[in-house]
Design an enzyme around this catalytic site. Structure first.
Site, PDB file in Angstrom:
ATOM      1  N   SER A  69       0.786  -1.322   0.030  1.00 56.45           N
ATOM      2  CA  SER A  69      -0.229  -0.123   0.093  1.00 56.45           C
ATOM      3  C   SER A  69       0.933   1.294  -0.082  1.00 56.45           C
ATOM      4  O   SER A  69       1.945   1.251   0.963  1.00 56.45           O
ATOM      5  CB  SER A  69      -0.873  -0.066   1.291  1.00 56.45           C
ATOM      6  OG  SER A  69      -1.322   1.376   1.628  1.00 56.45           O
ATOM      7  N   ASN A  70       0.488   2.330  -0.823  1.00 60.88           N
ATOM      8  CA  ASN A  70       1.074   3.577  -1.094  1.00 60.88           C
ATOM      9  C   ASN A  70       0.783   4.334   0.212  1.00 60.88           C
ATOM     10  O   ASN A  70       1.661   4.998   0.714  1.00 60.88           O
ATOM     11  CB  ASN A  70       0.773   4.365  -2.182  1.00 60.88           C
ATOM     12  CG  ASN A  70       1.067   3.611  -3.413  1.00 60.88           C
ATOM     13  OD1 ASN A  70       2.062   3.167  -3.597  1.00 60.88           O
ATOM     14  ND2 ASN A  70       0.260   3.672  -4.408  1.00 60.88           N
TER      15      ASN A  70
END
Ligand SMILES: *Cc1c(COP(=O)(O)O)cnc(C)c1O
Length: 348
Positions: free
Chosen positions: A76-77
């Site tokens: 996940s960014n």
């Protein structure tokens, strides 16, 4: 509307550039294309989560938080950006990622897994759906932190809460100011849409400022986007004393560029990533911006965007994901069969 009523941690370097894309415009023979470089926000590797986190971290600070409890998928960014933001506010982060436990291999997959490792975030992996992650896992971990004597702060929905959404109302203010200076009248603004906060903030900003800019979302995952975006716009409007409400019909989201699901790659996306890199020297990512731009290209072909239009593409970041996708990108680029199309770290 006064966004400055809400405290903000200065985590990013704003304004991000608004640039012409003349070579991509020429290659596609369609509308005038510009890019708003929110991949250059200046926090960790950049991306749209920086703007949300400026308001979320300020809220966490005002509540005396010492540890942020958050997470989304593996890779996940959002989790990477949050871990970096927390460090810059003197806090720690526990990243609770939804994904197959046996696939948490930062050394093997690189990308955000590696970045979170390097940032020293505590990463825990739970093989559960996002709903359970938000409703049970975050609550349990927060309780565990309280027992350790730490004040936790839960950051849900990848920042797509009214407070986080303020960041993209602010982005619309920034963009219209820039466009005025650059003497550019914008018809459309296109963004990749995941949890919806980015699009919600842009819609509210565009409406509150009466810009006439049409905000178009390209969905990157199969869940309904219009249902969460509509109330998010309306709740954020209330926070800002803006007397407007929108109806679901006013939210434009295209759902036909998702492919096999969130984090699944397909040939058109690889072609798009290469086209934008090879015309403008700009890197898109396979999970969000590659799909959103694939949508733009197809919508040009279908005549939705025409030569009369000026279209701004919001580059929301995410390039760290290029590296863990190296095998399918390379194979599809050479028209070979890729070893996988659905990311091995996804919950399929
Ligand atoms: C999270 C993210 C998005 C989607 O933003 P939402 O506000 O969740 O809709 C788009 N692009 C990138 C690179 C992201 O990390």
């Amino acid at each position: 509307m006064q966004i400055a009523k809400y405290p903000r941690e200065k985590l990013g370097a704003f304004p991000t550039p608004l640039q012409e894309m003349p070579y991509l415009t020429k290659a596609l023979d369609g509308p005038r294309l510009l890019v708003k470089r929110d991949d250059m926000t200046g926090l960790a590797m950049g991306g749209n989560k920086t703007r949300k986190l400026e308001f979320i971290m300020a809220d966490a600070k005002s509540k005396g938080a010492e540890v942020i409890i958050t997470g989304a998928g593996l890779q996940s960014n959002w989790s990477t950006q949050t871990a970096a933001a927390a460090l810059r506010c003197g806090m720690k982060t526990v990243v609770c990622s939804a994904g197959p436990k046996d696939r948490y291999k930062p050394e093997e997959y690189g990308g955000n897994m590696l970045l979170q490792y390097v940032l020293g975030a505590e990463v825990r992996v739970f093989p559960v759906a996002f709903k359970e992650l938000y409703e049970r896992v975050f609550v349990d971990v927060a309780e565990e932190m309280r027992k350790k004597g730490l004040t936790p702060y839960i950051a849900k929905f990848a920042g797509s809460t009214p407070i986080g959404t303020l960041g993209y109302v602010n982005a619309m203010l920034e963009l219209t100011h820039q466009a005025t200076i650059q003497e550019t009248a914008i018809d459309y603004l296109v963004t990749a849409t995941g949890s919806g906060g980015t699009q919600a903030g842009l819609i509210l900003g565009a409406r509150a400022l009466n810009t006439g800019i049409k905000v178009v979302g390209v969905s990157v995952s199969p869940t309904d986007k219009v249902a969460p975006i509509t109330p998010l716009v309306n709740e954020t409007a209330k926070m800002l004393d803006v007397s407007l409400t929108i109806e679901p019909e006013e939210v434009t989201v295209f759902n036909n560029y998702i492919g096999e699901g969130y984090g699944a790659i397909y040939k058109d996306v690889v072609d798009t990533i290469e086209l934008v890199a090879r015309t403008e020297g700009i890197f898109l990512d396979p999970v969000y911006t590659g799909k959103a731009m694939t949508g733009v290209i197809d919508l040009i072909k279908k005549g939705y965007f025409t030569k009369k239009d000026t279209v701004v593409f919001l580059h929301t970041g995410g390039q760290s994901a290029l590296f863990p996708f190296k095998e399918p990108i390379k194979a599809m680029s050479e028209s070979k069969t890729p070893p996988w199309t659905k990311s091995p770290w996804g919950l399929w």
